[in-house]
Motif scaffolding. Structure first.
Motif, mmCIF file in Angstrom:
data_model
loop_
_atom_site.group_PDB
_atom_site.id
_atom_site.type_symbol
_atom_site.label_atom_id
_atom_site.label_comp_id
_atom_site.label_asym_id
_atom_site.label_seq_id
_atom_site.Cartn_x
_atom_site.Cartn_y
_atom_site.Cartn_z
ATOM 1 N N VAL A 95 1.770 -9.493 -11.290
ATOM 2 C CA VAL A 95 1.639 -10.776 -10.619
ATOM 3 C C VAL A 95 0.419 -10.686 -9.705
ATOM 4 O O VAL A 95 -0.200 -9.622 -9.564
ATOM 5 C CB VAL A 95 2.916 -11.125 -9.825
ATOM 6 C CG1 VAL A 95 4.078 -11.387 -10.765
ATOM 7 C CG2 VAL A 95 3.279 -10.003 -8.838
ATOM 8 N N ILE A 96 0.055 -11.819 -9.090
ATOM 9 C CA ILE A 96 -1.168 -11.856 -8.293
ATOM 10 C C ILE A 96 -0.842 -12.396 -6.902
ATOM 11 O O ILE A 96 -0.481 -13.575 -6.780
ATOM 12 C CB ILE A 96 -2.234 -12.754 -8.972
ATOM 13 C CG1 ILE A 96 -2.490 -12.284 -10.400
ATOM 14 C CG2 ILE A 96 -3.534 -12.741 -8.162
ATOM 15 C CD1 ILE A 96 -3.297 -13.269 -11.222
ATOM 16 N N PRO A 97 -0.939 -11.588 -5.847
ATOM 17 C CA PRO A 97 -1.310 -10.172 -5.854
ATOM 18 C C PRO A 97 -0.144 -9.293 -6.310
ATOM 19 O O PRO A 97 1.022 -9.651 -6.137
ATOM 20 C CB PRO A 97 -1.655 -9.898 -4.392
ATOM 21 C CG PRO A 97 -0.788 -10.852 -3.619
ATOM 22 C CD PRO A 97 -0.717 -12.088 -4.464
ATOM 23 N N ALA A 98 -0.495 -8.158 -6.866
ATOM 24 C CA ALA A 98 0.514 -7.214 -7.339
ATOM 25 C C ALA A 98 1.199 -6.535 -6.158
ATOM 26 O O ALA A 98 0.573 -6.333 -5.109
ATOM 27 C CB ALA A 98 -0.142 -6.163 -8.236
ATOM 28 N N PRO A 99 2.469 -6.164 -6.313
ATOM 29 C CA PRO A 99 3.167 -5.431 -5.251
ATOM 30 C C PRO A 99 2.721 -3.970 -5.221
ATOM 31 O O PRO A 99 3.432 -3.070 -5.666
ATOM 32 C CB PRO A 99 4.641 -5.586 -5.631
ATOM 33 C CG PRO A 99 4.626 -5.757 -7.115
ATOM 34 C CD PRO A 99 3.364 -6.485 -7.443
ATOM 35 N N ASP A 100 1.518 -3.758 -4.687
ATOM 36 C CA ASP A 100 0.923 -2.418 -4.677
ATOM 37 C C ASP A 100 0.823 -1.825 -3.281
ATOM 38 O O ASP A 100 0.234 -0.754 -3.097
ATOM 39 C CB ASP A 100 -0.445 -2.433 -5.360
ATOM 40 C CG ASP A 100 -1.412 -3.450 -4.751
ATOM 41 O OD1 ASP A 100 -1.041 -4.106 -3.756
ATOM 42 O OD2 ASP A 100 -2.537 -3.583 -5.279
ATOM 43 N N THR A 101 1.383 -2.506 -2.287
ATOM 44 C CA THR A 101 1.489 -1.974 -0.930
ATOM 45 C C THR A 101 2.908 -2.224 -0.430
ATOM 46 O O THR A 101 3.597 -3.129 -0.928
ATOM 47 C CB THR A 101 0.508 -2.661 0.035
ATOM 48 O OG1 THR A 101 0.896 -4.038 0.208
ATOM 49 C CG2 THR A 101 -0.935 -2.597 -0.485
ATOM 50 N N PRO A 102 3.353 -1.474 0.560
ATOM 51 C CA PRO A 102 4.700 -1.723 1.097
ATOM 52 C C PRO A 102 4.868 -3.150 1.607
ATOM 53 O O PRO A 102 5.936 -3.753 1.427
ATOM 54 C CB PRO A 102 4.816 -0.699 2.230
ATOM 55 C CG PRO A 102 3.933 0.439 1.792
ATOM 56 C CD PRO A 102 2.770 -0.230 1.115
ATOM 57 N N GLU A 103 3.819 -3.706 2.215
ATOM 58 C CA GLU A 103 3.913 -5.066 2.738
ATOM 59 C C GLU A 103 4.117 -6.068 1.598
ATOM 60 O O GLU A 103 4.962 -6.978 1.697
ATOM 61 C CB GLU A 103 2.646 -5.408 3.521
ATOM 62 C CG GLU A 103 2.447 -4.604 4.798
ATOM 63 C CD GLU A 103 1.970 -3.171 4.543
ATOM 64 O OE1 GLU A 103 2.146 -2.330 5.444
ATOM 65 O OE2 GLU A 103 1.429 -2.893 3.429
ATOM 66 N N ARG A 104 3.350 -5.929 0.539
ATOM 67 C CA ARG A 104 3.487 -6.841 -0.590
ATOM 68 C C ARG A 104 4.829 -6.660 -1.300
ATOM 69 O O ARG A 104 5.410 -7.628 -1.798
ATOM 70 C CB ARG A 104 2.326 -6.646 -1.566
ATOM 71 C CG ARG A 104 1.012 -7.189 -1.031
ATOM 72 C CD ARG A 104 -0.152 -6.882 -1.952
ATOM 73 N NE ARG A 104 -1.381 -7.514 -1.477
ATOM 74 C CZ ARG A 104 -2.594 -7.268 -1.945
ATOM 75 N NH1 ARG A 104 -2.737 -6.388 -2.943
ATOM 76 N NH2 ARG A 104 -3.648 -7.880 -1.458
ATOM 77 N N MET A 105 5.303 -5.437 -1.337
ATOM 78 C CA MET A 105 6.620 -5.196 -1.931
ATOM 79 C C MET A 105 7.695 -5.902 -1.121
ATOM 80 O O MET A 105 8.582 -6.556 -1.683
ATOM 81 C CB MET A 105 6.901 -3.692 -2.004
ATOM 82 C CG MET A 105 8.311 -3.330 -2.468
ATOM 83 S SD MET A 105 8.766 -3.991 -4.092
ATOM 84 C CE MET A 105 7.581 -3.158 -5.139
ATOM 85 N N ARG A 106 7.622 -5.808 0.179
ATOM 86 C CA ARG A 106 8.630 -6.474 1.009
ATOM 87 C C ARG A 106 8.572 -7.988 0.815
ATOM 88 O O ARG A 106 9.615 -8.651 0.756
ATOM 89 C CB ARG A 106 8.433 -6.080 2.475
ATOM 90 C CG ARG A 106 8.942 -4.668 2.795
ATOM 91 C CD ARG A 106 8.956 -4.399 4.286
ATOM 92 N NE ARG A 106 7.618 -4.113 4.796
ATOM 93 C CZ ARG A 106 7.103 -2.892 4.888
ATOM 94 N NH1 ARG A 106 7.808 -1.837 4.524
ATOM 95 N NH2 ARG A 106 5.878 -2.722 5.370
ATOM 96 N N ASP A 107 7.360 -8.531 0.696
ATOM 97 C CA ASP A 107 7.231 -9.967 0.452
ATOM 98 C C ASP A 107 7.852 -10.358 -0.892
ATOM 99 O O ASP A 107 8.518 -11.395 -1.003
ATOM 100 C CB ASP A 107 5.754 -10.374 0.460
ATOM 101 C CG ASP A 107 5.138 -10.356 1.851
ATOM 102 O OD1 ASP A 107 5.895 -10.321 2.842
ATOM 103 O OD2 ASP A 107 3.887 -10.351 1.943
#
Length: 426
Positions: A95-107
Motif C-alpha cells: 500500500v502507499i505508504p507501505a507499513p515500513d516503520t513502526p509509526e506507519r504500522m501503528r497507523d
C-alpha cells in the motif's frame, strides 16, 4: 449476548455430524449434540442442512488502502472476505505508504481495527518501501504489532539482503513471507512462457524466475533457521525444491492460490487480462504438481492472493493491464465444487488447508470450533447450486475469471467474535 446455532453439520473426526453451538459474549461456550439453553438466549439460528465450519483463514490478501482506494479499501476488502466465509485475513503491505516503520504500522493497525469487518493481521515490509536493500526496523515493527515480514509484489533481489532479513527474523521468531521472483528472469513477460504464450504472441515469464529464488532462499533459511514461507507457489519445479528442503529439515512452509489449482495457461485462448496474475498460470503439468503437493503435504495452505483492480484497468490488453485477480468471494465455492464434489479432496482436507493449517502455522487464534475459542464461524450451503455474479461481490474488484461459474458452497452467514459479519439476503 447469547446466540444458539441449532442443527449445524460439523466435521467430527473427518465426518459431518449434527451439532448445536452456544455463543456467549463472543466465544463458543458449548458444542453438543443437543443444547437447551438454561437461560433465554438473544437469538436462535437454525442451521438445518448447513455446514458449520470454523471461519476460514487467508494468509494473503491485498486491501489497497491507503493509496489505491479506487481498487479496494479495508472495509470493502474485509467485507468481501466475510462474504467468502473468512473470519481472519492477513493484509499484505503493498500500500502507499507501505507499513515500513513502526509509526506507519501503528497507523495501519488503527485503520484495520476501525474499518475491518473480520479479524485483520498486518504484514510489515522486509525493506524500505518494498524495494532496494535497506532493511526495515524489524524489532520496532514487531513491537508495533506486525504479523510477519513480506515484500509481496516484489521479490527480494539481493541474496545478502534476504540473508540479513532472515537472521533478524529468526531472532525475533517472526516469519519471512516471500514473493519469489528473480526480476532478471522475467523478461517483461505477462503470462507463463510456453507453447500458449508463443501461440498468442505474448511475452512469457519462465517458471525458473520463481524457482531460482526459492532455491536461493531455502539455502538461506537453512543457514539462519528462519521460518521461510513461500507465497503463491506456481510451478512443478518449485514444488520439488520445497519438498526436498522440507525433507532436509529446513523450516519452510508454502501456500498455493485457488486459481493455480483450478486453471492452467491452456485456459488462456486469447489476450484476456482476467487471466493475468503474478505468478502466472503455469502449464497443466504445473497444475497437477500443485495438487499433488497439497495432497502429500509439501504445500501447507491455500491462500487467495485476493488482488482487486478497477474494471478499466482490467479491460486493457494483457500487455498493459495489472497482474492479479480477486479471490476472497469465490475461493471456497470453486474449490469445494471442483475438488471435493469430484472426490479428489475431502471436505476435511479443504477446511484444513483453508482454516486449520494457516492458523496453526502462524500461531493465530483461529481455525477451530472448540469451547472457549472466539466464535468465528462460517455457515455454508453445500447442496444448492448458485451462479457467481460480479453484482454480488462486496469487493470493489470484479476481476475474476470465475464469474458465470455454477457452483456449490454458498456462504449463508459469517460470524466474527459472535457477531454477524456477513448474512446472505437469500
Amino acid at each position: 449476548m447469547k446466540r444458539l446455532i441449532k442443527n449445524g453439520q460439523c466435521l467430527v473426526d473427518g465426518h459431518l455430524q449434527v451439532r448445536d453451538l452456544l455463543i456467549v459474549d463472543g466465544k463458543i461456550a458449548k458444542i453438543s449434540q443437543h443444547i437447551t439453553a438454561a437461560t433465554p438466549v438473544d437469538q436462535i439460528v437454525d442451521a438445518q442442512g448447513l455446514f458449520m465450519s470454523p471461519g476460514l483463514v487467508d494468509l494473503h490478501v491485498h486491501l489497497r488502502e491507503p493509496g489505491q482506494t479506487d481498487k479496494e479499501t479495508v472495509k470493502t476488502g474485509s467485507l468481501a472476505a466475510a462474504h467468502g466465509g473468512y473470519t481472519t485475513i492477513a493484509a499484505m503491505p503493498n500500500v502507499i505508504p507501505a507499513p515500513d516503520t513502526p509509526e506507519r504500522m501503528r497507523d495501519m493497525l488503527v485503520l484495520n481495527q476501525r474499518d475491518g469487518a473480520v479479524h485483520l493481521v498486518q504484514y510489515a515490509t522486509i525493506t524500505t518501501a518494498r524495494g532496494g536493500d535497506e532493511l526495515v526496523d524489524m524489532p520496532g515493527l514487531k513491537d508495533a504489532g506486525a504479523f510477519a515480514f513480506s515484500n509481496d509484489g516484489n521479490g527480494v533481489q539481493t541474496a545478502g539482503t534476504m540473508y540479513q532479513a532472515m537472521i533478524q527474523a529468526a531472532r525475533l521468531n517472526m516469519a519471512v513471507v516471500a514473493h519469489a521472483e528473480d526480476d532478471s528472469l522475467t523478461y517483461g513477460g505477462v503470462m507463463h512462457e510456453g507453447s500458449v504464450s508463443k501461440r498468442l504472441g505474448l511475452p512469457g515469464i519462465p517458471s525458473v524466475s520463481e524457482t531460482a529464488q526459492v532455491a536461493r532462499d531455502v539455502a538461506l533459511a537453512a543457514a539462519t533457521g528462519a521460518h521461510y514461507h513461500v507465497c503463491h507457489v506456481s510451478s512443478a519445479a518449485t514444488v520439488q525444491v520445497i519438498r526436498a528442503a522440507k525433507a532436509a529439515g529446513v523450516n519452510v512452509t508454502c501456500e498455493v492460490s485457488p486459481h493455480h489449482l483450478l486453471l492452467s495457461d491452456e485456459k488462456i485462448t486469447r489476450d484476456n487480462a482476467m487471466l493475468k496474475m503474478n505468478p502466472p498460470l503455469g502449464s497443466e503439468q504445473d497444475r497437477q504438481a500443485l495438487i499433488a503437493g497439497l495432497l502429500d503435504g509439501t504445500i501447507d495452505v491455500i491462500a487467495t492472493d485476493h488482488a482487486p483492480h478497477t474494471d478499466a484497468e482490467k479491460a486493457q490488453s494483457m500487455l498493459k493491464a495489472p497482474f492479479g485477480i480477486t479471490g476472497s468471494e469465490t475461493a471456497f465455492a470453486m474449490l469445494y465444487t471442483k475438488f471435493v464434489k469430484s472426490g479428489l479432496f475431502s471436505l476435511a482436507q479443504l477446511i484444513n488447508w483453508m482454516s486449520v493449517s494457516p492458523a496453526e502455522l502462524f500461531g493465530l487464534n483461529a481455525g477451530k470450533l472448540t469451547e472457549g475459542q472466539s466464535a468465528d464461524i462460517a455457515l455454508f450451503d453445500l447442496t444448492t447450486p448458485f451462479t457467481i455474479h460480479s453484482d454480488d461481490f462486496l469487493s470493489k474488484g470484479h476481476n475474476s475469471p470465475f464469474i458465470g461459474e455454477q457452483v456449490l458452497g454458498k456462504t449463508v452467514r459469517t460470524i466474527v467474535s459472535g457477531t454477524d459479519a456477513y448474512l446472505s439476503k437469500d
